[in-house]
Write a protein that holds these residues in place. Structure first.
Motif, PDB file in Angstrom:
ATOM      1  N   PRO A   1       0.806  -1.234   0.000  1.00 45.18           N
ATOM      2  CA  PRO A   1       0.000   0.000   0.000  1.00 45.18           C
ATOM      3  C   PRO A   1       0.829   1.270   0.000  1.00 45.18           C
ATOM      4  N   ASP A   2       2.062   1.188   0.498  1.00 50.50           N
ATOM      5  CA  ASP A   2       2.909   2.378   0.484  1.00 50.50           C
ATOM      6  C   ASP A   2       3.318   2.769  -0.937  1.00 50.50           C
ATOM      7  N   LYS A   3       3.190   1.844  -1.892  1.00 47.96           N
ATOM      8  CA  LYS A   3       3.538   2.135  -3.284  1.00 47.96           C
ATOM      9  C   LYS A   3       2.299   2.437  -4.134  1.00 47.96           C
ATOM     10  N   LEU A   4       1.128   2.429  -3.508  1.00 41.85           N
ATOM     11  CA  LEU A   4      -0.115   2.521  -4.273  1.00 41.85           C
ATOM     12  C   LEU A   4      -0.186   3.794  -5.116  1.00 41.85           C
ATOM     13  N   ALA A   5       0.213   4.915  -4.563  1.00 49.28           N
ATOM     14  CA  ALA A   5       0.121   6.174  -5.310  1.00 49.28           C
ATOM     15  C   ALA A   5       0.956   6.112  -6.584  1.00 49.28           C
ATOM     16  N   ALA A   6       2.177   5.587  -6.465  1.00 50.24           N
ATOM     17  CA  ALA A   6       3.063   5.485  -7.636  1.00 50.24           C
ATOM     18  C   ALA A   6       2.492   4.508  -8.657  1.00 50.24           C
ATOM     19  N   VAL A   7       1.913   3.410  -8.176  1.00 43.18           N
ATOM     20  CA  VAL A   7       1.327   2.418  -9.079  1.00 43.18           C
ATOM     21  C   VAL A   7       0.126   3.016  -9.804  1.00 43.18           C
ATOM     22  N   GLU A   8      -0.732   3.719  -9.078  1.00 41.91           N
ATOM     23  CA  GLU A   8      -1.914   4.310  -9.705  1.00 41.91           C
ATOM     24  C   GLU A   8      -1.520   5.343 -10.762  1.00 41.91           C
ATOM     25  N   GLU A   9      -0.487   6.113 -10.480  1.00 46.44           N
ATOM     26  CA  GLU A   9      -0.014   7.096 -11.460  1.00 46.44           C
ATOM     27  C   GLU A   9       0.473   6.381 -12.721  1.00 46.44           C
ATOM     28  N   ALA A  10       1.236   5.297 -12.544  1.00 45.74           N
ATOM     29  CA  ALA A  10       1.746   4.543 -13.686  1.00 45.74           C
ATOM     30  C   ALA A  10       0.618   3.884 -14.469  1.00 45.74           C
ATOM     31  N   VAL A  11      -0.359   3.358 -13.762  1.00 46.74           N
ATOM     32  CA  VAL A  11      -1.508   2.715 -14.425  1.00 46.74           C
ATOM     33  C   VAL A  11      -2.225   3.709 -15.333  1.00 46.74           C
ATOM     34  N   GLU A  12      -2.443   4.908 -14.843  1.00 49.07           N
ATOM     35  CA  GLU A  12      -3.155   5.899 -15.655  1.00 49.07           C
ATOM     36  C   GLU A  12      -2.325   6.340 -16.856  1.00 49.07           C
ATOM     37  N   LYS A  13      -1.026   6.453 -16.694  1.00 56.00           N
ATOM     38  CA  LYS A  13      -0.165   6.825 -17.824  1.00 56.00           C
ATOM     39  C   LYS A  13      -0.118   5.722 -18.878  1.00 56.00           C
ATOM     40  N   ALA A  14      -0.202   4.461 -18.434  1.00 59.58           N
ATOM     41  CA  ALA A  14      -0.083   3.334 -19.349  1.00 59.58           C
ATOM     42  C   ALA A  14      -1.398   2.969 -20.027  1.00 59.58           C
ATOM     43  N   ARG A  15      -2.502   3.451 -19.496  1.00 61.32           N
ATOM     44  CA  ARG A  15      -3.803   3.036 -20.010  1.00 61.32           C
ATOM     45  C   ARG A  15      -3.952   3.429 -21.491  1.00 61.32           C
ATOM     46  N   GLY A  16      -4.202   2.438 -22.337  1.00 60.38           N
ATOM     47  CA  GLY A  16      -4.391   2.689 -23.764  1.00 60.38           C
ATOM     48  C   GLY A  16      -3.125   3.001 -24.524  1.00 60.38           C
ATOM     49  N   LYS A  17      -1.957   2.941 -23.857  1.00 65.94           N
ATOM     50  CA  LYS A  17      -0.690   3.284 -24.481  1.00 65.94           C
ATOM     51  C   LYS A  17       0.187   2.045 -24.673  1.00 65.94           C
ATOM     52  N   TYR A  18       1.188   2.195 -25.514  1.00 63.31           N
ATOM     53  CA  TYR A  18       2.233   1.191 -25.656  1.00 63.31           C
ATOM     54  C   TYR A  18       3.418   1.606 -24.788  1.00 63.31           C
ATOM     55  N   VAL A  19       3.849   0.705 -23.917  1.00 66.55           N
ATOM     56  CA  VAL A  19       5.011   0.975 -23.079  1.00 66.55           C
ATOM     57  C   VAL A  19       6.256   0.510 -23.844  1.00 66.55           C
ATOM     58  N   GLU A  20       7.213   1.416 -24.008  1.00 70.05           N
ATOM     59  CA  GLU A  20       8.415   1.111 -24.781  1.00 70.05           C
ATOM     60  C   GLU A  20       9.517   0.568 -23.878  1.00 70.05           C
ATOM     61  N   TYR A  21      10.081  -0.565 -24.282  1.00 69.96           N
ATOM     62  CA  TYR A  21      11.171  -1.222 -23.551  1.00 69.96           C
ATOM     63  C   TYR A  21      12.310  -1.543 -24.515  1.00 69.96           C
ATOM     64  N   PRO A  22      13.525  -1.746 -23.994  1.00 70.63           N
ATOM     65  CA  PRO A  22      14.538  -2.402 -24.824  1.00 70.63           C
ATOM     66  C   PRO A  22      14.039  -3.805 -25.177  1.00 70.63           C
ATOM     67  N   ALA A  23      14.229  -4.217 -26.424  1.00 67.08           N
ATOM     68  CA  ALA A  23      13.727  -5.526 -26.841  1.00 67.08           C
ATOM     69  C   ALA A  23      14.283  -6.641 -25.973  1.00 67.08           C
ATOM     70  N   ARG A  24      15.558  -6.539 -25.589  1.00 73.75           N
ATOM     71  CA  ARG A  24      16.155  -7.608 -24.782  1.00 73.75           C
ATOM     72  C   ARG A  24      15.431  -7.774 -23.453  1.00 73.75           C
ATOM     73  N   GLN A  25      14.902  -6.671 -22.911  1.00 76.42           N
ATOM     74  CA  GLN A  25      14.136  -6.745 -21.661  1.00 76.42           C
ATOM     75  C   GLN A  25      12.788  -7.413 -21.898  1.00 76.42           C
TER      76      GLN A  25
END
Length: 214
Positions: A79-103
């Motif tokens: 729960p101490d990370k919930l705020a950061a997770v919720e922020e990331a969830v909203e940024k990722a919604r409907g988007k493509y998250v870009e990673y290095p292919a090897r990852q």
């Protein structure tokens, strides 16, 4: 069986559809080539992730169910990370998250985006094989299963009962995970393009999706 395996090893690209039975089973539907291009989906615990890989870059788009499960997990366990997770969830919604292919390709099942690595331990030829299992009928074609080896080294290919050795499917072990695949789209170009810039967020921007990340 040797002829079928030789064909498999020689395809420049192919479609891979089936099940990767790791710690969590995933249903895979990918089209990949030997030049670092891959496109498709995987289903895990009722959630769907779209994947695109081009060379050294990759993108993943998580469906709303996956994002909501990430939020729920954080709320319950960190729960101490919930705020950061919720922020990331909203940024990722409907988007493509870009990673290095090897990852991305370290993700269980997505090693199949690299056929060279995925089939590296599958033999190119065998000294013996036996017909196992029951014949299958798919698309009006009857196939038989030919098997070589045992345990973690067992490999089976499904080939037409009549009409050549083109592999219609393969069952093998990747690491410790049994993999059962239907094969197709042999040597067909992998038609892939990167998402538009407006539809992309970087992995760094949404690192909160990993509730255990520092």
């Amino acid at each position: 069986m040797s002829e079928s395996l030789t064909l498999l090893k020689g395809y420049r690209s192919l479609g891979l559809k089936g099940e990767f039975r790791g710690e969590v089973s995933r249903m895979i539907d990918l089209h990949a080539d030997r030049h670092g291009n891959c496109v498709g989906t995987y289903l895990e615990l009722g959630t769907t992730t779209e994947v695109v890989v081009i060379g050294d870059r990759g993108w993943a788009r998580y469906d709303d169910k996956r994002l909501e499960e990430t939020r729920s997990f954080a709320k319950t366990y960190v729960p101490d990370k919930l705020a950061a997770v919720e922020e990331a969830v909203e940024k990722a919604r409907g988007k493509y998250v870009e990673y290095p292919a090897r990852q991305m390709l370290q993700d269980p099942g997505l090693i199949l985006c690299d056929p060279g690595r995925a089939f590296a331990k599958v033999p190119g030829a065998v000294s013996s094989a036996e017909e196992t299992g029951n014949p299958r009928i798919k698309g009006g074609e009857r196939t038989v299963q030919l098997t070589h080896g045992s345990g973690g080294d067992e490999v089976s290919v499904h080939v037409p009962e009549k009409g050549g050795a083109v592999p219609r499917g393969i069952d093998f072990t990747l690491g410790d995970a049994p993999v059962l695949l239907e094969l197709g789209d042999y040597d067909e170009p992998v038609r892939v393009k990167p998402p538009s810039r407006a539809d992309i967020v970087s992995a760094e921007e949404v690192k909160g999706l990993d509730a255990f990340a520092e």
